[in-house]
Design a protein around this motif. Structure first.
Motif, PDB file in Angstrom:
ATOM      1  N   PRO A   1     -10.165 -19.612  12.656  1.00  0.00           N
ATOM      2  CA  PRO A   1     -11.527 -20.163  12.635  1.00  0.00           C
ATOM      3  C   PRO A   1     -12.139 -20.110  11.235  1.00  0.00           C
ATOM      4  N   GLY A   2     -12.705 -21.235  10.824  1.00  0.00           N
ATOM      5  CA  GLY A   2     -13.342 -21.309   9.515  1.00  0.00           C
ATOM      6  C   GLY A   2     -12.407 -21.645   8.369  1.00  0.00           C
ATOM      7  N   MET A   3     -11.112 -21.755   8.633  1.00  0.00           N
ATOM      8  CA  MET A   3     -10.155 -22.033   7.564  1.00  0.00           C
ATOM      9  C   MET A   3     -10.331 -23.457   7.028  1.00  0.00           C
ATOM     10  N   GLN A   4     -10.592 -23.574   5.747  1.00  0.00           N
ATOM     11  CA  GLN A   4     -10.716 -24.863   5.077  1.00  0.00           C
ATOM     12  C   GLN A   4      -9.524 -25.061   4.137  1.00  0.00           C
ATOM     13  N   PHE A   5      -9.349 -26.292   3.695  1.00  0.00           N
ATOM     14  CA  PHE A   5      -8.204 -26.611   2.846  1.00  0.00           C
ATOM     15  C   PHE A   5      -8.154 -25.711   1.611  1.00  0.00           C
ATOM     16  N   GLU A   6      -9.297 -25.540   0.937  1.00  0.00           N
ATOM     17  CA  GLU A   6      -9.314 -24.785  -0.315  1.00  0.00           C
ATOM     18  C   GLU A   6      -8.816 -23.351  -0.115  1.00  0.00           C
ATOM     19  N   SER A   7      -9.269 -22.722   0.998  1.00  0.00           N
ATOM     20  CA  SER A   7      -8.846 -21.350   1.281  1.00  0.00           C
ATOM     21  C   SER A   7      -7.365 -21.298   1.629  1.00  0.00           C
ATOM     22  N   PHE A   8      -6.929 -22.216   2.489  1.00  0.00           N
ATOM     23  CA  PHE A   8      -5.532 -22.282   2.918  1.00  0.00           C
ATOM     24  C   PHE A   8      -4.622 -22.469   1.701  1.00  0.00           C
ATOM     25  N   TYR A   9      -4.965 -23.450   0.865  1.00  0.00           N
ATOM     26  CA  TYR A   9      -4.144 -23.762  -0.301  1.00  0.00           C
ATOM     27  C   TYR A   9      -4.153 -22.595  -1.298  1.00  0.00           C
ATOM     28  N   GLY A  10      -5.329 -21.962  -1.436  1.00  0.00           N
ATOM     29  CA  GLY A  10      -5.431 -20.811  -2.329  1.00  0.00           C
ATOM     30  C   GLY A  10      -4.541 -19.666  -1.893  1.00  0.00           C
ATOM     31  N   LEU A  11      -4.470 -19.425  -0.583  1.00  0.00           N
ATOM     32  CA  LEU A  11      -3.606 -18.368  -0.050  1.00  0.00           C
ATOM     33  C   LEU A  11      -2.135 -18.674  -0.315  1.00  0.00           C
ATOM     34  N   LEU A  12      -1.736 -19.920  -0.095  1.00  0.00           N
ATOM     35  CA  LEU A  12      -0.341 -20.303  -0.336  1.00  0.00           C
ATOM     36  C   LEU A  12       0.024 -20.142  -1.809  1.00  0.00           C
ATOM     37  N   LYS A  13      -0.890 -20.533  -2.694  1.00  0.00           N
ATOM     38  CA  LYS A  13      -0.626 -20.408  -4.133  1.00  0.00           C
ATOM     39  C   LYS A  13      -0.543 -18.938  -4.561  1.00  0.00           C
ATOM     40  N   ALA A  14      -1.402 -18.116  -3.959  1.00  0.00           N
ATOM     41  CA  ALA A  14      -1.467 -16.707  -4.385  1.00  0.00           C
ATOM     42  C   ALA A  14      -0.338 -15.859  -3.815  1.00  0.00           C
ATOM     43  N   PHE A  15       0.027 -16.113  -2.548  1.00  0.00           N
ATOM     44  CA  PHE A  15       0.942 -15.185  -1.864  1.00  0.00           C
ATOM     45  C   PHE A  15       2.224 -15.826  -1.341  1.00  0.00           C
ATOM     46  N   GLY A  16       2.281 -17.147  -1.261  1.00  0.00           N
ATOM     47  CA  GLY A  16       3.491 -17.774  -0.743  1.00  0.00           C
ATOM     48  C   GLY A  16       3.383 -18.101   0.731  1.00  0.00           C
ATOM     49  N   LEU A  17       4.444 -17.883   1.471  1.00  0.00           N
ATOM     50  CA  LEU A  17       4.543 -18.291   2.868  1.00  0.00           C
ATOM     51  C   LEU A  17       3.604 -17.477   3.774  1.00  0.00           C
ATOM     52  N   PRO A  18       3.250 -18.031   4.948  1.00  0.00           N
ATOM     53  CA  PRO A  18       2.306 -17.351   5.847  1.00  0.00           C
ATOM     54  C   PRO A  18       2.691 -15.920   6.201  1.00  0.00           C
TER      55      PRO A  18
END
Length: 287
Positions: free
Chosen positions: A16-33
């Motif tokens: 809930p509340g996940m937006q593209f910017e946050s999702f993409y930022g997490l992938l860039k910072a940490f990699g896979l889910p």
């Protein structure tokens, strides 16, 4: 992709509340889910606000679990169904040419179709009989050419083109659907394309699926053909977004007295290529 990896991608996308910017930022910072979910709260807060980081650390809500299970059931029930994510080797290069590439997409069928030249017939949701006939005729012709026809599941021009392509037994039809949970005949569409085309649907935590569907169209289509559009048509704003990311805009001219030609004539004045036939479309695509 393993079941556990599917769950992780879905859980991240449907937080809930996940937006593209946050999702993409997490992938860039940490990699896979799976790596993201193993991070400490303090690490997550280097990318997310505290409330969002806490939400990611909590056990998913029951309704989110239900959504995930529903999608997993679909994936296991329909032939050639999968999640399409940026870590896939066959992730479409076309998707990476937009500011907000699709991050988790439900795909059924042949993803390689997106490597072909892609064309979409779009326009008014309340077209004239002539506009509808043009959409049907051109869709039927285009699916026999060396292009992939990409159509949304909207009303009017899109619907006419989509039905005509299906009736023509298209082998290179890509359907972009805005909602995988309650779209009419979604399961039937999926079975149809599983062996002869491609069905795409965005997976995001959004109350209104329309913007996600529009972004997916922008990501997957190189050449848009606007058949009819009024001066206030939503198609015009979509075409301006498409032009901003260097998509090719083609438009059918019309009478100065027809309200459904106001939009297409304006697009031509603004730089869209004028087309009057499938041959014109193919010529512009080749150039």
């Amino acid at each position: 992709m393993s079941l556990e990896k599917q769950k992780n991608w879905l859980r991240l996308a449907l937080t809930p509340g996940m937006q593209f910017e946050s999702f993409y930022g997490l992938l860039k910072a940490f990699g896979l889910p799976e790596t993201i979910f193993s991070q400490s709260l303090s690490s997550l807060m280097t990318v997310l606000p505290q409330s969002m980081a806490l939400s990611l650390r909590r056990t998913p809500l029951p309704q989110t679990d239900d959504q995930i299970e529903g999608i997993l059931h679909f994936l296991s029930s329909v032939p050639n169904a999968r999640l399409l994510v940026p870590s896939d080797e066959d992730f479409p290069k076309q998707f990476l040419t937009v500011p907000q590439p699709p991050l988790v997409t439900l795909a059924v069928g042949n993803v390689a179709l997106l490597n072909k030249t892609t064309v979409s017939l779009v326009g008014s949701s309340h077209p004239s009989a002539q506009g509808e006939e043009i959409a049907k005729s051109w869709a039927s012709s285009l699916v026999r050419k060396n292009v992939a026809l990409v159509e949304g599941d909207g009303e009017g021009i899109e619907n006419a083109a989509l039905k005509s392509a299906i009736k023509s037994n298209a082998q290179s039809l890509v359907i972009v659907s805005k909602n995988i949970t309650n779209a009419p005949n979604f399961f039937e569409k999926s079975l149809f394309v599983s062996k002869r085309g491609l069905l795409l649907s965005p997976i995001e935590m959004q109350n209104d699926p329309w913007p996600s569907r529009q972004r997916l169209l922008l990501a997957g289509v190189e050449h848009f053909v606007v058949i009819e559009a009024s001066a206030r048509s939503k198609v015009l704003s979509l075409m301006r977004e498409a032009a901003d990311i260097n998509r090719n805009i083609l438009a059918v001219p019309g009478s100065i007295y027809s309200p459904l030609s106001k939009g297409t004539n304006r697009l031509i004045r603004e730089g869209a290529k004028l087309v009057e036939s499938v041959d014109d479309i193919l010529s512009e695509v080749a150039n």
